[in-house]
Enzyme design. Structure first.
Site, PDB file in Angstrom:
ATOM      1  N   LYS A 147     -11.749   5.120  15.960  1.00  0.00           N
ATOM      2  CA  LYS A 147     -12.371   4.612  14.761  1.00  0.00           C
ATOM      3  C   LYS A 147     -12.417   3.037  14.275  1.00  0.00           C
ATOM      4  O   LYS A 147     -13.156   2.525  13.812  1.00  0.00           O
ATOM      5  CB  LYS A 147     -11.327   5.260  13.784  1.00  0.00           C
ATOM      6  CG  LYS A 147     -11.508   4.898  12.140  1.00  0.00           C
ATOM      7  CD  LYS A 147     -11.016   5.685  11.130  1.00  0.00           C
ATOM      8  CE  LYS A 147     -11.382   5.123   9.715  1.00  0.00           C
ATOM      9  NZ  LYS A 147     -10.464   5.645   8.774  1.00  0.00           N
TER      10      LYS A 147
ATOM     11  N   THR B 286       0.941  -1.027   0.081  1.00  0.00           N
ATOM     12  CA  THR B 286       0.018  -0.053  -0.024  1.00  0.00           C
ATOM     13  C   THR B 286       0.866   1.235  -0.123  1.00  0.00           C
ATOM     14  O   THR B 286       2.079   1.207   0.495  1.00  0.00           O
ATOM     15  CB  THR B 286      -0.996   0.043   1.299  1.00  0.00           C
ATOM     16  OG1 THR B 286      -1.869   1.373   1.182  1.00  0.00           O
ATOM     17  CG2 THR B 286      -0.022  -0.083   2.615  1.00  0.00           C
TER      18      THR B 286
ATOM     19  N   HIS C 167     -14.743  -0.343   9.064  1.00  0.00           N
ATOM     20  CA  HIS C 167     -14.744  -1.423   7.946  1.00  0.00           C
ATOM     21  C   HIS C 167     -13.758  -2.205   7.798  1.00  0.00           C
ATOM     22  O   HIS C 167     -13.535  -3.386   7.736  1.00  0.00           O
ATOM     23  CB  HIS C 167     -15.143  -0.764   6.676  1.00  0.00           C
ATOM     24  CG  HIS C 167     -14.376   0.538   6.302  1.00  0.00           C
ATOM     25  ND1 HIS C 167     -14.137   1.589   7.161  1.00  0.00           N
ATOM     26  CD2 HIS C 167     -13.522   0.869   5.044  1.00  0.00           C
ATOM     27  CE1 HIS C 167     -13.584   2.525   6.553  1.00  0.00           C
ATOM     28  NE2 HIS C 167     -12.970   2.056   5.602  1.00  0.00           N
TER      29      HIS C 167
ATOM     30  N   PHE D  19      -8.231  10.188   7.609  1.00  0.00           N
ATOM     31  CA  PHE D  19      -7.712  10.699   5.865  1.00  0.00           C
ATOM     32  C   PHE D  19      -9.099  10.403   5.092  1.00  0.00           C
ATOM     33  O   PHE D  19     -10.075  10.217   5.669  1.00  0.00           O
ATOM     34  CB  PHE D  19      -6.603   9.551   5.588  1.00  0.00           C
ATOM     35  CG  PHE D  19      -6.830   8.326   5.431  1.00  0.00           C
ATOM     36  CD1 PHE D  19      -6.752   7.402   6.486  1.00  0.00           C
ATOM     37  CD2 PHE D  19      -7.324   7.520   4.186  1.00  0.00           C
ATOM     38  CE1 PHE D  19      -7.437   5.992   6.638  1.00  0.00           C
ATOM     39  CE2 PHE D  19      -7.720   6.332   4.261  1.00  0.00           C
ATOM     40  CZ  PHE D  19      -7.711   5.497   5.248  1.00  0.00           C
TER      41      PHE D  19
ATOM     42  N   ASP E 160      -8.579  -2.777  -0.268  1.00  0.00           N
ATOM     43  CA  ASP E 160      -8.930  -1.635  -1.321  1.00  0.00           C
ATOM     44  C   ASP E 160     -10.397  -1.336  -0.540  1.00  0.00           C
ATOM     45  O   ASP E 160     -11.129  -2.355  -0.059  1.00  0.00           O
ATOM     46  CB  ASP E 160      -9.543  -2.394  -2.518  1.00  0.00           C
ATOM     47  CG  ASP E 160      -8.146  -2.067  -3.669  1.00  0.00           C
ATOM     48  OD1 ASP E 160      -8.046  -0.760  -3.749  1.00  0.00           O
ATOM     49  OD2 ASP E 160      -7.508  -2.779  -3.806  1.00  0.00           O
ATOM     50  N   SER E 161     -10.623  -0.225  -0.465  1.00  0.00           N
ATOM     51  CA  SER E 161     -11.875   0.358   0.097  1.00  0.00           C
ATOM     52  C   SER E 161     -12.675   1.486  -0.670  1.00  0.00           C
ATOM     53  O   SER E 161     -12.038   1.755  -1.653  1.00  0.00           O
ATOM     54  CB  SER E 161     -11.580   0.806   1.463  1.00  0.00           C
ATOM     55  OG  SER E 161     -10.441   1.356   1.694  1.00  0.00           O
TER      56      SER E 161
ATOM     57  N   LYS F 259      -3.422   3.847   6.538  1.00  0.00           N
ATOM     58  CA  LYS F 259      -3.947   2.219   6.553  1.00  0.00           C
ATOM     59  C   LYS F 259      -2.911   1.468   7.351  1.00  0.00           C
ATOM     60  O   LYS F 259      -3.521   0.474   8.032  1.00  0.00           O
ATOM     61  CB  LYS F 259      -4.174   1.523   4.997  1.00  0.00           C
ATOM     62  CG  LYS F 259      -5.325   2.384   4.237  1.00  0.00           C
ATOM     63  CD  LYS F 259      -5.326   1.743   3.011  1.00  0.00           C
ATOM     64  CE  LYS F 259      -6.580   2.018   2.241  1.00  0.00           C
ATOM     65  NZ  LYS F 259      -6.720   1.360   0.677  1.00  0.00           N
TER      66      LYS F 259
HETATM   67  P1  IMP Z   1      -8.115   3.066  -1.884  1.00  0.00           P
HETATM   68  O1  IMP Z   1      -8.635   1.721  -1.136  1.00  0.00           O
HETATM   69  O2  IMP Z   1      -6.570   3.323  -1.133  1.00  0.00           O
HETATM   70  O3  IMP Z   1      -8.236   3.073  -3.229  1.00  0.00           O
HETATM   71  O4  IMP Z   1      -9.137   4.337  -1.233  1.00  0.00           O
HETATM   72  C1  IMP Z   1     -10.313   4.639  -1.892  1.00  0.00           C
HETATM   73  C2  IMP Z   1     -10.425   6.113  -1.618  1.00  0.00           C
HETATM   74  O5  IMP Z   1     -11.531   5.905  -0.389  1.00  0.00           O
HETATM   75  C3  IMP Z   1      -9.510   7.026  -1.133  1.00  0.00           C
HETATM   76  O6  IMP Z   1      -9.871   8.204  -1.579  1.00  0.00           O
HETATM   77  C4  IMP Z   1      -9.380   6.871   0.278  1.00  0.00           C
HETATM   78  O7  IMP Z   1      -9.147   8.071   1.053  1.00  0.00           O
HETATM   79  C5  IMP Z   1     -10.917   6.607   0.799  1.00  0.00           C
HETATM   80  N1  IMP Z   1     -10.852   5.851   1.775  1.00  0.00           N
HETATM   81  C6  IMP Z   1     -10.551   4.440   1.963  1.00  0.00           C
HETATM   82  N2  IMP Z   1     -10.660   4.204   3.350  1.00  0.00           N
HETATM   83  C7  IMP Z   1     -11.046   5.098   4.014  1.00  0.00           C
HETATM   84  C8  IMP Z   1     -11.344   5.273   5.549  1.00  0.00           C
HETATM   85  O8  IMP Z   1     -11.223   4.611   6.264  1.00  0.00           O
HETATM   86  N3  IMP Z   1     -11.810   6.581   5.687  1.00  0.00           N
HETATM   87  C9  IMP Z   1     -11.784   7.753   4.681  1.00  0.00           C
HETATM   88  N4  IMP Z   1     -11.559   7.549   3.504  1.00  0.00           N
HETATM   89  C10 IMP Z   1     -11.158   6.308   3.372  1.00  0.00           C
END
Ligand code: IMP
Length: 183
Positions: A161, A7, A166, A138, A63-64, A12
Site C-alpha cells: 500500500k 491520532t 497518499h 482500514f 487528516d485524510s 495510520k
Molecule cells: P480521518 O483522517 O481519520 O478523519 O479519516 C477520514 C476517513 O477516511 C476515515 O473513515 C478513514 O477510515 C478514511 N481513510 C483515511 N485514510 C484512509 C486510507 O488510507 N485508506 C482507507 N480509508 C482511509
C-alpha cells in the site's frame, strides 16, 4: 528527534512507522481534537493548532479523505462520518449504476512546533471497485483501487500500500522538511 503523532488511528501510526528511519522517534498520543466542517486543509490547520496549545511540543496530525468524482467529490471532508454511517457498502450502493468510478485519496499532514506550522499534501488517484475486496488496512481500503494496480488497498499488505499511498506521499515531503530544517 522525537515527534508526537496525535491520532486515534493505530493503522495510520503503523503505516507511518514503516516509513521513518531510526533518527525519528514517533510517539502516538490520542487526543480528541475538534474537526471543523471545512476542507481538509483547514481541518488539519485548526486541529494542529488546537493540539499544540494543549501539548506545547513538536507534533503532527494527519487528516485524510476520499473524493469520488461522480459524486461531486463526496464524501471528502465528511469521509469519517460517512464511513461510520454507511460504510463501504453504502458507497458501493451510491455508485451502483455509475460508470465513472474515478476517485482519489488526499492526505494532509500538519506539523507544528514553536517556529513552524507546515502542511504537507499527498494525493493518490484511482477508482472505486465494484465490490469490497481484501482484508488488509482500514476504512475505504477494500473499495479503493489505486491507478496502475488492479488490487484494492485492502488486498495489499502495508508495504505494498505504501508504494501508492497518499499518506506516504505526504509523509515523504514532511520527512524531507524535517531533515532540511534539522529539527
Ligand atoms: P480521518 O483522517 O481519520 O478523519 O479519516 C477520514 C476517513 O477516511 C476515515 O473513515 C478513514 O477510515 C478514511 N481513510 C483515511 N485514510 C484512509 C486510507 O488510507 N485508506 C482507507 N480509508 C482511509
Amino acid at each position: 528527534m522525537k515527534i508526537t503523532f496525535v491520532t486515534s488511528n493505530i493503522d495510520k501510526v503503523k503505516e507511518i512507522n514503516q516509513l521513518v528511519n531510526d533518527d525519528i522517534k514517533i510517539t502516538q498520543k490520542n487526543i480528541d481534537y475538534p474537526e471543523i466542517q471545512a476542507n481538509i486543509e483547514k481541518v488539519a490547520r485548526k486541529g494542529v493548532n488546537w493540539c499544540y496549545e494543549k501539548l506545547t511540543e513538536p507534533l503532527f496530525i494527519e487528516d485524510s479523505g476520499l473524493f469520488i468524482k461522480s459524486l461531486n467529490n463526496f464524501p471528502g471532508p465528511f469521509s469519517s462520518y460517512v464511513f461510520d454511517k454507511i460504510g463501504n457498502k453504502g458507497i458501493l450502493d451510491l455508485l451502483a449504476n455509475e460508470e465513472n468510478r474515478s476517485a482519489y485519496f488526499l492526505s494532509i499532514i500538519a506539523y507544528k512546533d514553536k517556529n513552524h506550522l507546515k502542511l504537507f499534501k499527498g494525493k493518490t488517484e484511482g477508482e472505486i471497485g465494484k465490490e469490497r475486496r481484501g482484508k488488509h488496512g482500514f476504512g475505504y481500503d477494500p473499495v479503493f483501487i489505486p491507478k496502475s494496480s488492479n488490487k484494492t488497498f485492502g488486498e495489499m499488505d502495508r508495504e505494498e500500500k505504501n508504494n501508492y499511498s497518499h499518506r506516504k506521499k505526504a509523509f515523504k515531503k514532511f520527512s524531507k522538511f524535517l531533515s532540511s530544517k534539522n529539527i
